[in-house]
Design an enzyme around this catalytic site. Structure first.
Site, PDB file in Angstrom:
ATOM      1  N   ASN A 199       0.791  -1.205  -0.010  1.00 28.38           N
ATOM      2  CA  ASN A 199       0.029   0.063  -0.283  1.00 28.38           C
ATOM      3  C   ASN A 199       0.646   1.161  -0.071  1.00 28.38           C
ATOM      4  O   ASN A 199       0.555   2.308  -0.702  1.00 28.38           O
ATOM      5  CB  ASN A 199      -1.135  -0.047   1.083  1.00 28.38           C
ATOM      6  CG  ASN A 199      -2.247  -0.591   0.890  1.00 28.38           C
ATOM      7  OD1 ASN A 199      -3.106  -0.423   0.009  1.00 28.38           O
ATOM      8  ND2 ASN A 199      -2.233  -2.052   1.370  1.00 28.38           N
TER       9      ASN A 199
ATOM     10  N   LYS B   7       0.340  -2.695  14.965  1.00 30.45           N
ATOM     11  CA  LYS B   7       0.223  -2.557  16.565  1.00 30.45           C
ATOM     12  C   LYS B   7      -1.218  -1.527  16.613  1.00 30.45           C
ATOM     13  O   LYS B   7      -1.305  -0.813  15.802  1.00 30.45           O
ATOM     14  CB  LYS B   7       1.342  -1.684  16.987  1.00 30.45           C
ATOM     15  CG  LYS B   7       2.415  -2.450  17.131  1.00 30.45           C
ATOM     16  CD  LYS B   7       3.384  -2.530  18.461  1.00 30.45           C
ATOM     17  CE  LYS B   7       4.123  -3.745  18.619  1.00 30.45           C
ATOM     18  NZ  LYS B   7       5.540  -3.761  17.994  1.00 30.45           N
ATOM     19  N   ILE B   8      -1.778  -1.689  17.764  1.00 33.07           N
ATOM     20  CA  ILE B   8      -2.739  -0.953  18.108  1.00 33.07           C
ATOM     21  C   ILE B   8      -2.425   0.348  18.519  1.00 33.07           C
ATOM     22  O   ILE B   8      -1.342   0.661  19.444  1.00 33.07           O
ATOM     23  CB  ILE B   8      -3.541  -1.558  19.155  1.00 33.07           C
ATOM     24  CG1 ILE B   8      -4.189  -2.803  18.587  1.00 33.07           C
ATOM     25  CG2 ILE B   8      -4.862  -0.635  19.728  1.00 33.07           C
ATOM     26  CD1 ILE B   8      -4.972  -3.734  19.772  1.00 33.07           C
ATOM     27  N   LEU B   9      -2.839   1.709  18.087  1.00 35.69           N
ATOM     28  CA  LEU B   9      -2.382   2.717  18.252  1.00 35.69           C
ATOM     29  C   LEU B   9      -2.700   3.076  19.591  1.00 35.69           C
ATOM     30  O   LEU B   9      -3.974   3.092  19.961  1.00 35.69           O
ATOM     31  CB  LEU B   9      -2.854   3.808  17.236  1.00 35.69           C
ATOM     32  CG  LEU B   9      -2.215   4.514  15.983  1.00 35.69           C
ATOM     33  CD1 LEU B   9      -2.746   5.624  15.551  1.00 35.69           C
ATOM     34  CD2 LEU B   9      -0.680   4.360  16.118  1.00 35.69           C
TER      35      LEU B   9
ATOM     36  N   HIS C  98      -8.392  -1.467   6.116  1.00 35.69           N
ATOM     37  CA  HIS C  98      -8.696  -2.692   6.847  1.00 35.69           C
ATOM     38  C   HIS C  98      -9.176  -3.610   5.714  1.00 35.69           C
ATOM     39  O   HIS C  98      -9.958  -3.279   5.292  1.00 35.69           O
ATOM     40  CB  HIS C  98      -9.479  -2.515   8.029  1.00 35.69           C
ATOM     41  CG  HIS C  98      -9.645  -3.747   8.870  1.00 35.69           C
ATOM     42  ND1 HIS C  98      -8.755  -4.424   9.629  1.00 35.69           N
ATOM     43  CD2 HIS C  98     -10.537  -4.845   8.707  1.00 35.69           C
ATOM     44  CE1 HIS C  98      -9.213  -5.388  10.014  1.00 35.69           C
ATOM     45  NE2 HIS C  98     -10.426  -5.776   9.633  1.00 35.69           N
TER      46      HIS C  98
HETATM   47  C1  GAR Z   1      -3.311  -4.761   4.042  1.00 37.23           C
HETATM   48  O1  GAR Z   1      -4.300  -5.663   3.632  1.00 37.23           O
HETATM   49  C2  GAR Z   1      -4.056  -3.873   5.171  1.00 37.23           C
HETATM   50  O2  GAR Z   1      -5.327  -3.772   5.032  1.00 37.23           O
HETATM   51  C3  GAR Z   1      -3.741  -4.818   6.264  1.00 37.23           C
HETATM   52  O3  GAR Z   1      -2.594  -5.331   6.090  1.00 37.23           O
HETATM   53  C4  GAR Z   1      -2.265  -5.361   4.875  1.00 37.23           C
HETATM   54  C5  GAR Z   1      -0.669  -4.810   4.498  1.00 37.23           C
HETATM   55  O4  GAR Z   1      -0.205  -4.954   3.255  1.00 37.23           O
HETATM   56  N1  GAR Z   1      -4.004  -4.150   7.524  1.00 37.23           N
HETATM   57  C6  GAR Z   1      -4.643  -4.650   8.644  1.00 37.23           C
HETATM   58  O5  GAR Z   1      -4.756  -5.494   8.722  1.00 37.23           O
HETATM   59  C7  GAR Z   1      -4.523  -3.628   9.863  1.00 37.23           C
HETATM   60  N2  GAR Z   1      -5.439  -4.199  10.647  1.00 37.23           N
HETATM   61  P1  GAR Z   1       1.011  -4.092   2.593  1.00 37.23           P
HETATM   62  O6  GAR Z   1       1.953  -4.195   3.872  1.00 37.23           O
HETATM   63  O7  GAR Z   1       1.281  -4.954   1.430  1.00 37.23           O
HETATM   64  O8  GAR Z   1       0.225  -2.688   2.372  1.00 37.23           O
END
Ligand code: GAR
Length: 210
Positions: A16, A88-90, A106
Site C-alpha cells: 500500500n 500495532k494498536i495505536l 482494513h
Molecule cells: C493490508 O491488507 C492492510 O489492509 C492490512 O495489512 C495489509 C498490509 O499490506 N492491515 C491490517 O490488517 C490492519 N488491521 P501491505 O503491507 O502490503 O500494504
C-alpha cells in the site's frame, strides 16, 4: 493546492505504501511523505521508503509505544497519519492528540471482521462478499467512522491467498481516493461521525472497482 504532509506507518510488506508513492508520482494525489515509521526493522516497506529517499524511523519496541510514537511524531511535519498495514494498536494518547487526522485501511467490509485473519474468517463463515475499508481511527479497534469501501463477490474456488490479492487490489484503489478527499477537505471526522462534503454520512461510500 498545498502539498499535504503525510506520515505513513507500516509493519510489513508495504505494497500500500508503494501504491501511494506511485499515485503521488503520477500526480493523482499531491502529498509529501515526510516519514515512514515502522515497528519492524525487517519490514520490506522500510526498504521501499529508503529506495525512494523517504526518511524512515524505527520504533523502539522496548519502549512504551505511546511515548515513543509521540516523540517521533512531534518532530515531523504532518497533516495526516496514514496507517498502511501497521499491525500495532495505536495508543490512546496518539489517537487523542491527532484526532481526525488518522486514516487506516482494513481488509474487510467493516464493521464486519475487525481485527486479524479476515480472509480466513470470511471463507470459514461462507460469506458471499468481502472487501476493504478506509476509516478514521478512534480508540475502538477498527471501529472508527467508515469512509470508503470496495466490495467483491466471493467465489467457491477462492482461497485465502487469492482473496488477499483481490482485497489488496481494492485497497490500491480506495486508499488514494480517501487521501485525495482528505487533502481537498471533502472528508472530516466529527466525534464518531464521518462528514462528507459537510454532510454526516452513516454508511461508507461504496467504490465501484475500476
Ligand atoms: C493490508 O491488507 C492492510 O489492509 C492490512 O495489512 C495489509 C498490509 O499490506 N492491515 C491490517 O490488517 C490492519 N488491521 P501491505 O503491507 O502490503 O500494504
Amino acid at each position: 493546492m498545498n502539498k499535504l504532509n503525510v506520515v505513513i506507518l507500516i509493519s510489513g510488506y508495504g505494497s500500500n505504501l508503494k501504491n501511494i508513492i506511485n499515485y503521488n508520482k503520477k500526480k493523482e494525489i499531491n502529498i509529501n511523505i515526510t516519514c515512514v515509521i515502522s515497528d519492524n526493522a525487517n519490514a520490506n516497506g522500510l526498504k521501499i521508503a529508503r529506495e525512494e529517499n523517504i526518511e524512515t524511523c524505527l520504533i523502539d519496541n522496548k519502549k512504551e509505544l505511546g511515548q515513543e510514537l509521540d516523540k517521533i511524531l512531534a518532530n515531523k511535519k504532518m497533516d495526516l497519519i496514514v496507517l498502511a498495514g501497521f499491525m500495532k494498536i495505536l495508543p490512546p494518547n496518539i489517537i487523542q492528540k491527532y484526532f481526525g487526522k488518522i486514516l487506516n485501511i482494513h481488509p474487510s467490509l467493516l464493521p464486519k471482521y475487525p481485527g486479524l485473519n479476515t480472509h480466513e474468517q470470511v471463507i470459514k463463515n461462507n460469506e458471499s462478499e468481502h472487501g476493504a475499508t478506509v476509516h478514521f481511527v478512534t480508540e475502538k479497534l477498527d471501529g472508527g467512522p467508515l469512509i470508503i469501501q470496495g466490495k467483491i463477490k466471493i467465489k467457491n474456488t477462492d482461497t485465502i491467498k487469492c482473496l488477499k490479492e483481490k482485497v489488496h487490489k481494492i485497497e490500491y484503489e480506495i486508499y488514494p481516493i480517501a487521501i485525495n478527499w482528505f487533502q481537498k477537505g471533502l472528508i472530516k471526522q466529527e466525534k464518531n461521525f464521518f462528514i462528507f462534503k459537510n454532510k454526516r454520512i452513516d454508511k461508507p461510500i461504496e467504490h465501484i472497482l475500476g
